[in-house]
Design an enzyme around this catalytic site. Structure first.
Site, short mmCIF file in Angstrom:
data_model
loop_
_atom_site.label_atom_id
_atom_site.label_comp_id
_atom_site.label_asym_id
_atom_site.label_seq_id
_atom_site.Cartn_x
_atom_site.Cartn_y
_atom_site.Cartn_z
N TYR A 1 -3.37 -3.21 -12.71
CA TYR A 1 -3.82 -2.60 -11.45
C TYR A 1 -5.32 -2.82 -11.23
CZ TYR A 1 -4.14 1.25 -7.98
OH TYR A 1 -4.35 2.02 -6.86
N LYS B 1 -6.98 -4.79 -8.20
CA LYS B 1 -7.87 -4.09 -7.26
C LYS B 1 -9.27 -4.70 -7.24
CE LYS B 1 -5.14 -1.06 -5.37
NZ LYS B 1 -4.63 -1.38 -4.01
P1 NAP Z 1 2.31 5.52 -2.30
O1 NAP Z 1 2.38 6.93 -1.82
O2 NAP Z 1 3.00 5.14 -3.56
O3 NAP Z 1 2.77 4.56 -1.10
C1 NAP Z 1 2.81 3.18 -1.27
C2 NAP Z 1 3.82 2.62 -0.30
O4 NAP Z 1 3.82 1.18 -0.48
C3 NAP Z 1 5.24 3.11 -0.58
O5 NAP Z 1 5.87 3.51 0.60
C4 NAP Z 1 5.91 1.88 -1.19
O6 NAP Z 1 7.30 1.78 -0.94
C5 NAP Z 1 5.18 0.76 -0.46
N1 NAP Z 1 5.37 -0.52 -1.14
C6 NAP Z 1 5.41 -0.77 -2.46
N2 NAP Z 1 5.65 -2.06 -2.69
C7 NAP Z 1 5.77 -2.67 -1.49
C8 NAP Z 1 6.02 -3.99 -1.07
N3 NAP Z 1 6.22 -4.98 -1.96
N4 NAP Z 1 6.09 -4.25 0.25
C9 NAP Z 1 5.91 -3.27 1.17
N5 NAP Z 1 5.66 -1.99 0.82
C10 NAP Z 1 5.58 -1.68 -0.48
O7 NAP Z 1 0.78 5.05 -2.53
P2 NAP Z 1 -0.61 5.64 -1.96
O8 NAP Z 1 -1.14 6.59 -2.96
O9 NAP Z 1 -0.45 6.06 -0.54
O10 NAP Z 1 -1.51 4.33 -2.07
C11 NAP Z 1 -1.72 3.44 -0.98
C12 NAP Z 1 -2.70 2.37 -1.41
O11 NAP Z 1 -3.92 2.98 -1.85
C13 NAP Z 1 -2.22 1.51 -2.58
O12 NAP Z 1 -2.67 0.18 -2.42
C14 NAP Z 1 -2.90 2.15 -3.77
O13 NAP Z 1 -3.03 1.25 -4.83
C15 NAP Z 1 -4.24 2.54 -3.16
N6 NAP Z 1 -4.91 3.62 -3.88
C16 NAP Z 1 -4.36 4.85 -4.02
C17 NAP Z 1 -5.04 5.85 -4.71
C18 NAP Z 1 -4.49 7.23 -4.90
O14 NAP Z 1 -5.14 8.02 -5.60
N7 NAP Z 1 -3.35 7.59 -4.33
C19 NAP Z 1 -6.29 5.57 -5.27
C20 NAP Z 1 -6.82 4.29 -5.11
C21 NAP Z 1 -6.14 3.32 -4.41
P3 NAP Z 1 8.38 2.31 -2.04
O15 NAP Z 1 8.23 3.76 -2.06
O16 NAP Z 1 9.68 1.85 -1.49
O17 NAP Z 1 7.99 1.67 -3.33
#
Ligand code: NAP
Length: 252
Positions: free
Chosen positions: A151, A155
């Site tokens: 990851y 990133k």
């Molecule tokens: P999340 O709640 O897990 O949502 C991610 C979404 O992406 C899910 O709906 C997932 O679908 C979808 N997804 C996964 N693989 C995919 C693919 N191949 N094609 C299309 N859609 C796909 O994540 P989040 O926390 O909102 O995070 C959003 C972004 O912010 C990510 O890039 C994450 O790495 C980044 N981020 C998050 C945090 C945090 O603390 N939450 C911190 C830093 C960065 P499924 O459910 O079907 O898998």
């Protein structure tokens, strides 16, 4: 009058979490929104919950044919594309010696290949119309985080990708930036709590105490930053990664 009146915003991984909050923000500010997510019915359901014109499209962002088909639908149904938010993400955390090749490939595929394919598909519209905005989701984990070699590499890769696209596409009226969130309360971080055998609320509180503002981030905190970077107010900002982490990186 909204900042995104007349614009079409494409947001990946927008069925929930940060992506959904971002889709809500764009809708509230006048954009038409394409909600892209793995599962077509989850994407359609999310689009139906938005307060504005939106469509939901099932698409694996790491699948070139699916991405091409998604863009055909977006242009046909929403009339164009002006903003792309590469937000779809997965984690497959493990210490290096236990990390499988599949877990490495999946994380690279969704974050890096996904952002590449989506950006490549979007840029042909952006360059032709001499206008476009790309915002990529990085993470503070890019700077190193135990158990996240895959990851963190993806990133940090996103940051290099962002800077390079900014150089290549800037002359065509396209701004490319990244947001690096700290701890945001979503399914992704709740799953991390469960994997560590911790209570979700306890895990959030622990992370809240680890930054100067003493709270965890909410999806809306990221949506606000993404909207700013996608707006014309930020037209002189490009190639940047904005940390939205409550100052956590300042003290860690
Ligand atoms: P999340 O709640 O897990 O949502 C991610 C979404 O992406 C899910 O709906 C997932 O679908 C979808 N997804 C996964 N693989 C995919 C693919 N191949 N094609 C299309 N859609 C796909 O994540 P989040 O926390 O909102 O995070 C959003 C972004 O912010 C990510 O890039 C994450 O790495 C980044 N981020 C998050 C945090 C945090 O603390 N939450 C911190 C830093 C960065 P499924 O459910 O079907 O898998």
């Amino acid at each position: 009058m909204g900042r995104f009146d007349g614009r079409v915003a494409v947001i990946t991984g927008a069925a929930r979490g940060i992506g959904f909050a971002t889709a809500q923000r764009f809708c509230a500010e006048g954009a038409k929104v394409a909600v892209i997510d793995l599962d077509e019915s989850a994407a359609a359901d999310a689009a139906a919950r938005l307060d504005g014109e939106a469509i939901g499209i099932g698409c694996d962002v790491s699948d070139a044919a699916a991405v091409e088909a998604a863009f055909e639908r977006i242009v046909a149904e929403l009339g164009g594309v002006h903003v792309l938010v590469n937000n779809a993400g997965v984690t497959r955390d493990n210490l290096l010696f236990k990390m499988s090749e599949d877990d490495w490939d999946l994380v690279m595929g969704v974050h890096l290949k996904g952002a590449f394919l989506m950006s490549k598909a979007a840029q042909q519209h952006f360059v032709a119309q001499k206008y476009g905005k790309i915002v990529n989701l990085s993470s503070v984990s890019a700077y190193g985080n135990r158990g996240q070699a895959n990851y963190a590499a993806a990133k940090m890769g996103i940051q290099g990708f962002t800077r390079t696209l900014a150089i290549e596409l800037g002359p065509y009226g396209v701004n490319v930036n990244a947001v690096a969130p700290g701890f945001i309360a979503t399914e992704m971080t709740d799953a991390t709590a469960r994997r560590l055998g911790m209570d979700v609320d306890e895990f959030r509180e622990l992370n809240a105490q680890a930054n100067p503002v003493r709270r965890v981030g909410l999806p809306e905190d990221i949506a606000t930053a993404v909207a700013f970077l996608s707006s014309d107010e930020a037209s002189y900002v490009t190639g940047q990664t904005l940390l939205v982490d409550g100052g956590a990186k300042l003290v860690s």
